[in-house]
Scaffold this motif. Structure first.
Motif, PDB file in Angstrom:
ATOM      1  N   ILE A 130      -1.973   3.890   9.766  1.00  0.00           N
ATOM      2  CA  ILE A 130      -1.052   4.493   8.806  1.00  0.00           C
ATOM      3  C   ILE A 130      -1.647   5.852   8.456  1.00  0.00           C
ATOM      4  N   SER A 131      -0.868   6.904   8.598  1.00  0.00           N
ATOM      5  CA  SER A 131      -1.377   8.246   8.314  1.00  0.00           C
ATOM      6  C   SER A 131      -1.340   8.535   6.815  1.00  0.00           C
ATOM      7  N   LYS A 132      -2.120   9.517   6.428  1.00  0.00           N
ATOM      8  CA  LYS A 132      -2.144   9.991   5.045  1.00  0.00           C
ATOM      9  C   LYS A 132      -0.741  10.436   4.631  1.00  0.00           C
ATOM     10  N   THR A 133      -0.048  11.157   5.514  1.00  0.00           N
ATOM     11  CA  THR A 133       1.297  11.661   5.231  1.00  0.00           C
ATOM     12  C   THR A 133       2.277  10.523   4.954  1.00  0.00           C
ATOM     13  N   ILE A 134       2.214   9.470   5.767  1.00  0.00           N
ATOM     14  CA  ILE A 134       3.097   8.313   5.563  1.00  0.00           C
ATOM     15  C   ILE A 134       2.776   7.650   4.227  1.00  0.00           C
ATOM     16  N   LEU A 135       1.485   7.430   3.959  1.00  0.00           N
ATOM     17  CA  LEU A 135       1.088   6.757   2.725  1.00  0.00           C
ATOM     18  C   LEU A 135       1.554   7.547   1.502  1.00  0.00           C
ATOM     19  N   GLU A 136       1.467   8.852   1.550  1.00  0.00           N
ATOM     20  CA  GLU A 136       1.906   9.688   0.424  1.00  0.00           C
ATOM     21  C   GLU A 136       3.399   9.527   0.144  1.00  0.00           C
ATOM     22  N   GLN A 137       4.188   9.188   1.168  1.00  0.00           N
ATOM     23  CA  GLN A 137       5.641   9.074   1.024  1.00  0.00           C
ATOM     24  C   GLN A 137       6.106   7.693   0.571  1.00  0.00           C
ATOM     25  N   ILE A 138       5.211   6.714   0.551  1.00  0.00           N
ATOM     26  CA  ILE A 138       5.583   5.359   0.119  1.00  0.00           C
ATOM     27  C   ILE A 138       5.993   5.405  -1.351  1.00  0.00           C
ATOM     28  N   GLU A 139       7.145   4.824  -1.653  1.00  0.00           N
ATOM     29  CA  GLU A 139       7.615   4.781  -3.037  1.00  0.00           C
ATOM     30  C   GLU A 139       7.005   3.592  -3.756  1.00  0.00           C
ATOM     31  N   ILE A 140       6.639   3.815  -5.011  1.00  0.00           N
ATOM     32  CA  ILE A 140       6.025   2.777  -5.830  1.00  0.00           C
ATOM     33  C   ILE A 140       6.717   2.753  -7.188  1.00  0.00           C
ATOM     34  N   SER A 141       7.043   1.548  -7.619  1.00  0.00           N
ATOM     35  CA  SER A 141       7.606   1.367  -8.951  1.00  0.00           C
ATOM     36  C   SER A 141       6.437   1.274  -9.931  1.00  0.00           C
ATOM     37  N   ILE A 142       6.457   2.120 -10.945  1.00  0.00           N
ATOM     38  CA  ILE A 142       5.350   2.152 -11.906  1.00  0.00           C
ATOM     39  C   ILE A 142       5.853   1.724 -13.281  1.00  0.00           C
ATOM     40  N   PRO A 143       5.604   0.463 -13.640  1.00  0.00           N
ATOM     41  CA  PRO A 143       5.987   0.007 -14.980  1.00  0.00           C
ATOM     42  C   PRO A 143       4.951   0.455 -16.022  1.00  0.00           C
ATOM     43  N   GLN A 144       5.219   0.132 -17.263  1.00  0.00           N
ATOM     44  CA  GLN A 144       4.271   0.413 -18.339  1.00  0.00           C
ATOM     45  C   GLN A 144       2.922  -0.244 -18.003  1.00  0.00           C
ATOM     46  N   ILE A 145       1.848   0.321 -18.534  1.00  0.00           N
ATOM     47  CA  ILE A 145       0.498  -0.218 -18.279  1.00  0.00           C
ATOM     48  C   ILE A 145       0.424  -1.693 -18.679  1.00  0.00           C
ATOM     49  N   SER A 146       1.048  -2.073 -19.775  1.00  0.00           N
ATOM     50  CA  SER A 146       0.999  -3.470 -20.216  1.00  0.00           C
ATOM     51  C   SER A 146       1.625  -4.399 -19.173  1.00  0.00           C
ATOM     52  N   LYS A 147       2.699  -3.949 -18.547  1.00  0.00           N
ATOM     53  CA  LYS A 147       3.337  -4.756 -17.508  1.00  0.00           C
ATOM     54  C   LYS A 147       2.473  -4.781 -16.249  1.00  0.00           C
ATOM     55  N   GLN A 148       1.831  -3.664 -15.928  1.00  0.00           N
ATOM     56  CA  GLN A 148       0.904  -3.654 -14.789  1.00  0.00           C
ATOM     57  C   GLN A 148      -0.194  -4.697 -14.998  1.00  0.00           C
ATOM     58  N   MET A 149      -0.730  -4.722 -16.212  1.00  0.00           N
ATOM     59  CA  MET A 149      -1.807  -5.681 -16.517  1.00  0.00           C
ATOM     60  C   MET A 149      -1.297  -7.119 -16.423  1.00  0.00           C
ATOM     61  N   ALA A 150      -0.075  -7.376 -16.869  1.00  0.00           N
ATOM     62  CA  ALA A 150       0.500  -8.723 -16.782  1.00  0.00           C
ATOM     63  C   ALA A 150       0.691  -9.130 -15.316  1.00  0.00           C
ATOM     64  N   ILE A 151       1.164  -8.214 -14.499  1.00  0.00           N
ATOM     65  CA  ILE A 151       1.347  -8.484 -13.074  1.00  0.00           C
ATOM     66  C   ILE A 151       0.008  -8.833 -12.435  1.00  0.00           C
TER      67      ILE A 151
END
Length: 185
Positions: A130-151
């Motif tokens: 996986i190239s750096k360019t491809i990885l940079e384009q991956i979309e990520i859903s970013i919830p609130q920090i509290s939800k990240q911690m719960a996940i």
């Protein structure tokens, strides 16, 4: 909020290096981790810490993403072995946003759905990558920090549950083996 990984992290390549005299620098490779992404052994420094490695020294919290080989995975560098640099097998992800944690990034990259997406972008048949360019384009859903911690907590509990189920299966097998053996005596 949905972002591209390149908007929340800085990506650097690992470094190619060979052992040196008077080693005092750890060289992290993908073989240093087991299937559960834990250190699988005690490492010894194999490189000499020179100025050419200064910009490659890992910081606690950097995410190491194994971008080459048959197993793409992400781990958070915990600083257990310091100072250290990552091999070229890894892309080093450094957080550029306070809205996302390193652990969440690693969890997201290791998630089965993200893994499927990554494999669809992998190049090469002998050694997929996986190239750096491809990885940079991956979309990520970013919830609130509290939800990240719960996940992350739910994910940790899932790992514990799997371990317990495995232990139960082993104990059940031992019990059945003992029971059936006693029945023929």
């Amino acid at each position: 909020m949905i972002k591209k990984l390149g908007e929340v992290i800085k990506i650097k390549s690992g470094v190619f290096a060979k052992g040196g005299a008077n080693p005092d620098l750890f060289y992290i490779q993908s073989t240093d981790f087991d299937k559960q992404r834990y250190w699988n052994k005690t490492l010894n420094p194999i490189l000499s810490n020179t100025t050419k490695f200064t910009s490659h020294i890992l910081n606690v919290g950097d995410v190491l993403f194994a971008s080459k080989g048959r197993d793409f995975f992400a781990v958070v560098y915990d600083g257990k072995f310091q100072p250290a640099v990552a091999s070229t097998t890894f892309l080093v992800l450094q957080m550029q946003s306070e809205n996302v944690t390193s652990d969440y990034i690693a969890w997201y990259l290791n998630h089965p759905q993200t893994q499927s997406l990554l494999w669809s972008f992998a190049k090469g048949s002998a050694i997929p990558s996986i190239s750096k360019t491809i990885l940079e384009q991956i979309e990520i859903s970013i919830p609130q920090i509290s939800k990240q911690m719960a996940i992350l907590e739910v994910s940790k509990l899932q790992v514990i549950e799997k371990r317990i189920h495995k232990q139960i299966g082993k104990l059940r097998q031992e019990y059945i083996n003992e029971l059936t053996y006693k029945s023929i005596q």
